[in-house]
Structure formats: structure tokens, C-alpha cells
Design a protein around this motif. Sequence first.
Motif, PDB file in Angstrom:
ATOM      1  N   HIS A 134     -10.302  -6.708  -0.807  1.00 21.42           N
ATOM      2  CA  HIS A 134     -10.536  -7.296  -1.920  1.00 21.42           C
ATOM      3  C   HIS A 134      -9.634  -8.666  -1.875  1.00 21.42           C
ATOM      4  N   ASN A 140     -10.901   0.024  -8.402  1.00 23.34           N
ATOM      5  CA  ASN A 140     -12.329  -0.745  -8.083  1.00 23.34           C
ATOM      6  C   ASN A 140     -13.124   0.358  -7.153  1.00 23.34           C
ATOM      7  N   ILE A 176       1.182  -6.264  -5.355  1.00 24.20           N
ATOM      8  CA  ILE A 176       0.016  -6.057  -4.530  1.00 24.20           C
ATOM      9  C   ILE A 176      -0.156  -7.495  -4.217  1.00 24.20           C
ATOM     10  N   SER A 187      -3.589  -1.345 -10.080  1.00 18.79           N
ATOM     11  CA  SER A 187      -4.676  -1.963  -8.756  1.00 18.79           C
ATOM     12  C   SER A 187      -4.746  -3.426  -8.930  1.00 18.79           C
ATOM     13  N   CYS A 188      -5.207  -4.065  -7.661  1.00 20.42           N
ATOM     14  CA  CYS A 188      -5.250  -5.399  -7.686  1.00 20.42           C
ATOM     15  C   CYS A 188      -6.567  -5.803  -8.703  1.00 20.42           C
ATOM     16  N   CYS A 234      -4.428   3.648  -6.759  1.00 19.97           N
ATOM     17  CA  CYS A 234      -5.773   2.995  -6.331  1.00 19.97           C
ATOM     18  C   CYS A 234      -6.161   3.700  -5.077  1.00 19.97           C
ATOM     19  N   LEU A 235      -5.235   3.967  -4.109  1.00 21.50           N
ATOM     20  CA  LEU A 235      -5.716   4.509  -2.993  1.00 21.50           C
ATOM     21  C   LEU A 235      -4.848   5.765  -2.374  1.00 21.50           C
ATOM     22  N   ASP A 275      -7.903  -6.918   4.055  1.00 24.90           N
ATOM     23  CA  ASP A 275      -8.141  -6.329   2.956  1.00 24.90           C
ATOM     24  C   ASP A 275      -9.409  -6.789   2.265  1.00 24.90           C
ATOM     25  N   HIS A 294      -3.056  -9.251  -3.518  1.00 21.08           N
ATOM     26  CA  HIS A 294      -3.835 -10.041  -4.401  1.00 21.08           C
ATOM     27  C   HIS A 294      -3.507 -10.454  -5.623  1.00 21.08           C
ATOM     28  N   HIS A 339       0.849  -1.248  -0.005  1.00 15.89           N
ATOM     29  CA  HIS A 339       0.106  -0.082  -0.086  1.00 15.89           C
ATOM     30  C   HIS A 339       0.814   1.316   0.002  1.00 15.89           C
ATOM     31  N   ARG A 348     -10.969   9.062  -2.733  1.00 14.81           N
ATOM     32  CA  ARG A 348     -10.077   7.854  -2.833  1.00 14.81           C
ATOM     33  C   ARG A 348      -8.682   7.964  -3.420  1.00 14.81           C
ATOM     34  N   CYS A 384       0.334  -0.566  -4.705  1.00 14.96           N
ATOM     35  CA  CYS A 384      -1.184  -0.214  -4.804  1.00 14.96           C
ATOM     36  C   CYS A 384      -1.268   1.167  -5.540  1.00 14.96           C
TER      37      CYS A 384
HETATM   38  S1  SF4 Z   1      -7.843  -1.935  -3.753  1.00 14.15           S
HETATM   39 FE1  SF4 Z   1      -6.096  -0.749  -4.112  1.00 14.15          FE
HETATM   40  S2  SF4 Z   1      -5.340  -0.364  -2.364  1.00 14.15           S
HETATM   41 FE2  SF4 Z   1      -6.547  -2.075  -1.864  1.00 14.15          FE
HETATM   42  S3  SF4 Z   1      -5.107  -4.001  -2.127  1.00 14.15           S
HETATM   43 FE3  SF4 Z   1      -6.173  -3.384  -4.363  1.00 14.15          FE
HETATM   44  S4  SF4 Z   1      -4.562  -2.119  -5.255  1.00 14.15           S
HETATM   45 FE4  SF4 Z   1      -4.001  -2.131  -3.081  1.00 14.15          FE
END
Ligand code: SF4
Lengths: 211, 467
Positions: free
Chosen positions: B131, B431, B108, B347-348, B412-413, B129, B110, B64, B437, B409
Motif C-alpha cells: 500500500h 482495503n 501506520i 487502516s491506511c 485490517c490484517l 508494503d 502510510h 502491523h 484477512r 494496522c
Molecule cells: S493495508 Fe492494513 S496492514 Fe497493510 S499497512 Fe495498511 S493498515 Fe497496515
Amino acid sequence: MQKFTEISGIVAPMDRPNVDTDAIIPKQYLKSIQRSGFGPTAFDDWRYLEPGEPGMDHSLRKLNPDFILNQAPYNQASILLARENFGCGSSREHAVWALDDFGFRAVIAPSFADIFFNNSFKSGMLPIVLDAAIVDQLFKEVAADTGYQLTINLEAQKITKPSGEVIEFDVDAFRKYCLLNGLDDIGLTLKHADDIRAYEKTRKQQAPWLF
Amino acid sequence: MAARTLYDKLWDAHVVRTEDDGTALIYIDRHLIHEVTSPQAFEGLRMANRSPWRADSLLAVPDHNVPTTARAEGITDPVAKLQVQTLEQNCKEFAITEFKMDDIRQGIVHVIGPEQGATLPGMTVVCGDSHTSTHGAFGALAHGIGTSEVEHVMATQCLIQKKMKNMLIAVDGKTPAGVTAKDIVLAIIGKIGTAGGTGYAIEFAGEAIANLSMEGRMTVCNMAIEGGARAGMVAVDQTTIDYVKGRPYAPSGETWHKAEAAWRDLVSDQGAHFDSVVRLDAADIKPQVTWGTSPEMEVAVDANVPNPDTESDEVKANGMRKALAYMGLQAGMPITEIQLDKVFIGSCTNSRIEDMRAAAEVAKGRKVAANIKLAMVVPGSGLVKQQAEAEGLDVIFKAAGFEWREPGCSMCLAMNADRLQAGERCASTSNRNFEGRQGQGGRTHLVSPAMAAAAAIAGHFVDVNEL
Ligand code: SF4
């Protein structure tokens, strides 16, 4: 975990659906490795007029006067009244810690996101699901009466309005037991350590690739 | 035995004990951790004088907070640095495998689990998490947990749970050209809403899902949580088996054959009962774009921004008005007239090799539009990056004017330096389009990698088929 038995407090209305955990506690504060201290930055983007960063003295920041939790008496509220799908989004338990640190002990909404709902119980916060129509009525009563208070009794599963009217609510029996007694559920689970070992033994034979 | 769903089977295989009221102890096979949601859990363990029940079930990675540029210089933000160092120290103290920032396997959480074969069919997988639902693509029961539960799983290898309800989402038929896994899942969320899956474990099925690669299935399961469901999953088939085979953490030799035989049963039985069934026709799905601040606020690229005045539900209409104001959009304007400032591919949800390929195919031989201040591609892991570079995708991106970054990440955040400034508008393959965000005041539109690349080239949204 702190116990939850009965509380009485001011109800703060948050009249929007899908309040997400990013809004409850923005990501920059998740860099902390502590469990406490998130209260001053709960709802940070809505609460302050300029952007915030970890390490700031938040008491010096300019508050957004339009935000409900900045207005008296709601800045003293201990019960949050919300709309559908409260706590959706990220699994960050920091969202519950932030609400708790702000002073909330219970959240009332027509529905919650699963992970937030679950996380709440782990920190001694009570999420209460009520019928959308009942929540709607509560919003109306709160709007009509500044300083509106509710009393929530977990043992009896009852909410008492200022008028004396009572609303009943449901709560999972196991979670209620843990909240009432402030129990750490790791300790409870470890009482079943033998069951866990027995499961592992059988499973290892059936599916050795999992170990 | 009565016909069971895939979820029923996964649940049954992991019950350690059940109380009279249905509360169960569920055994967890794989526990992934990252720097943000684990420090307080480790602290809790230490305070209670406990240690992980099975350190070998844990796999850790910082993702992250890591920078996506100048990796060699380390992390400059001292608060973020402390968090990543804390993960390192905790892993060292408790003998947990960690892919550190300079490890080619870092990425990441995931993305790396499946890539390493650390996520296997039939497993229960958890991570602090939301996701984590991504891993359900393997016929696994996977979901996000909070930090208290991270600590609980570390200490006991179990979770206290009640069984969820079963939901089947079937996407029948074949998807049209230009329609990807991301468009499928956005269309699903548009249909069921962000709370539609609350309380359910979703199984995604139907021809369009079966035809997806593992990467595509991961994209769909990734966003189960945006549809309200903690867990999404896809049945095991040949595609699953082929993907897993030969991965570092996957079984081999005799054990592989035994495992493969067991995994073949990870499908819902004929006639199994679902509490809710939703059907979509793949032929109706077009490339999707979100216009608001919730993933359910989405439309097809050839549509217009919806009008709150035509919404009969007052709470919903108000939510739409707030979203339009935040997004700086007018009701009724065509989606294709929305001009962009930045583009984020990563992102994941969409940072695997297939996503890189899809975006590169669009970018090839073209140039990013002049009004785009930054178009960045952030691969999901060091290994995805390596593979993409071996295929020359980085060269294509750079020639077109995209930045090619280190894995994480990222935007994404926006916990690291990659973020939107207030008012900036971004086409993003991530996502979540929540307020703030991708940076305070930033405006996010969710799209597929091909659509993001097309938007970068055009400077505004455009149907990838018409570029
Ligand atoms: S949603 Fe974004 S911040 Fe969360 S694990 Fe996936 S890539 Fe990382």
C-alpha cells in the motif's frame, strides 16, 4: 540466491483465479524474523482443518484431505499450475519463501501480480506466463494423468511435456541471467556505485530538499 | 521535448543508468520501513557486511503488530514483541530514525509519512508494503517492494526496474452526496478488475479527483494496488502544496520556494501519451459495498448480490461461487439485508482525520445497533488521534457505543489481538476482503467510513444518505 537451470517435476494444479499472498502465507506467520521455515504453513487456511499459530508443531495438525497439495503425488510437486492474477495482494516476499520451502521451483499461470512476479526472481523461483489457452490445456492434461510431469529449461526457455511436445516461454534477459547464475543483484548494482554517487551530486544541486 | 506524463517525468528524474534492454537503476529518495518486512533485509545486510547507503532516507515505525489497547503494558505476544524489538535494535545499530510505540508520531507507515512531510512531491518512495501506492497522492512515484528489494534499496539506494506503462483513469464531473474517495476507488476497481492495472502506473485525474482533499487522494492511491497497479498517482496542485507546507520534514524558507516551483511542474503535459485510458462519470457512482472475497466483487449499496449463473466466463463464475460460499451469502439478496457482527473503521485506506470526521458525523447522537458485537475506531496515527480528541470526536464515538483505540494496522490484517472469529461478518474501511484477512473464517465487506458508521448504527448495510 539458488540457481535455476533445468528442473523436472510433478505439476500441482491450483484451479482458482486471484490466489492472493494472504492465502499463500497467512499473516500470523509473518511475525517470524527468519527467511526460512515457512513451508509447513504454506496455504495454511486451506491445508489444515483447524487454525494454526506460529510455534505449533505443524506435523501434528489435521490435514484437509480435499486440498490438492495434501494429496499424493502433489505433495511432492515442484511446479505449480495456477490461474489468472496469481500472487495478488500484499508485497510479502514470505509468500515466495513459503512456496520455495514447500518445494516449488516454478509457477505457471496466465498472469501474475507485479510484486509477486518480481519477488519470485529474487528467491530463485521462476514465474512463467503462458497464454490462457495453453494453461487451460495444461490443466486438462494434468487432470487426465496423475503424476504428470514437466521439464523446464530456463537457458533454452522451453517447457517439455511428457508427450515430448515443447512450449516456449518468454523471460526478461537480465532476470534470466541472474537466475541462471544465482547472482545477488546487490553486488551487481554496487558495481555502479560511481554512477549512483554522480547522480546524487547532480540531484543535490537541483533538488536539495531531497537530501 | 515531447509531451510527458507525470509518471514519465518522475521516472526520468530518477534514472541513474539504463542498460540496452531497458533495465534501469532507479534512485530512491525515501524508504519507509516497518517491523514485518524488514528483519530479513537487515539480516542480509549484516551477513554481507554492508550498511545503509543513506540512513537519513530511512524512516521506521512499528505498526502491523502493535496493540491498540493498553499500550503502556507493551506487547504481550512474545513473537510479535521480538519482531518490534528487532526493528528497534536494527534502527539503533544503523542510526535510523524510528517513531517507537510510545511516540505521539507513531502510526501506520502510510499515514505517518505524509503527515510528517517525509513524503514529498516528486520523490520516489518505497516500503516493504504493497500500500505504498498511497504516497502517490503527492505526485510522487511510490510503490511496494518485497524484502529482497528492501535490502537492495538499503544497500544501494536504488532499485532495478523496467519502466511500467502509463494508464490514465479519469473520473469526470462531480460526485453525488454521500459518495466519498473510497466509493470512487471501489467503483474504479469494479470496472477495471483486480488485475486491470497490472504492468501500469496509474494516474488518477478528472474533476472528481481534483476536488478531493489530500486525505481522499491518498485513499484512492492506496487502493491502486487492489486494481493491480503497483503505483497510483495524482498530479500536484494547490491542494498538494497547501497540505505539505509547514510539515516537520518539508523544506522551508528559500528552499521551500525553489521546491514549490519545481513541484508545480509535476503534472502530465497536454497531449502526453497514455497506453490505456479509462473514464468514469462521477455522477454514476453510488456508495459501494463489496460482497465477495476480492475487491473487484463490489456493487452499489442499493443493488443485490450478483448471481454466478449469469456470468458467462466459467473461471469467473466458479470464483464467484467460492466467494459466495465463503461469505455465507445468497445470490440475489439485497445488500441492505446483510446483517453484521462487527464494524472496523481504520487502516491506511481510511484512518486519517477526515475519515474520523466523516464517521463521527454519522455516529453523532446515534447508537450502535444491538446486534453489533464490536464497533471499533482505530486512528491512523498518534497525531490523528490527538487531533480527533481535540475536536471531541472520541466523545461522539464513545457515546454512540464505538470503541476508541490506539493507532496501528489493527483489524485490517489482524496480526495483533484485533480480529474476527470464524463466521463473523464485518463492515470494514480497510482495503482487502480476502479470505481470512481479518481473522480465519472472518467475512469482510469493504466500505467507506461513513458507510461503516451507518452500518454500525443500522446493524446492516444502509445507504448513508437514507439513514
Ligand atoms: S493495508 Fe492494513 S496492514 Fe497493510 S499497512 Fe495498511 S493498515 Fe497496515
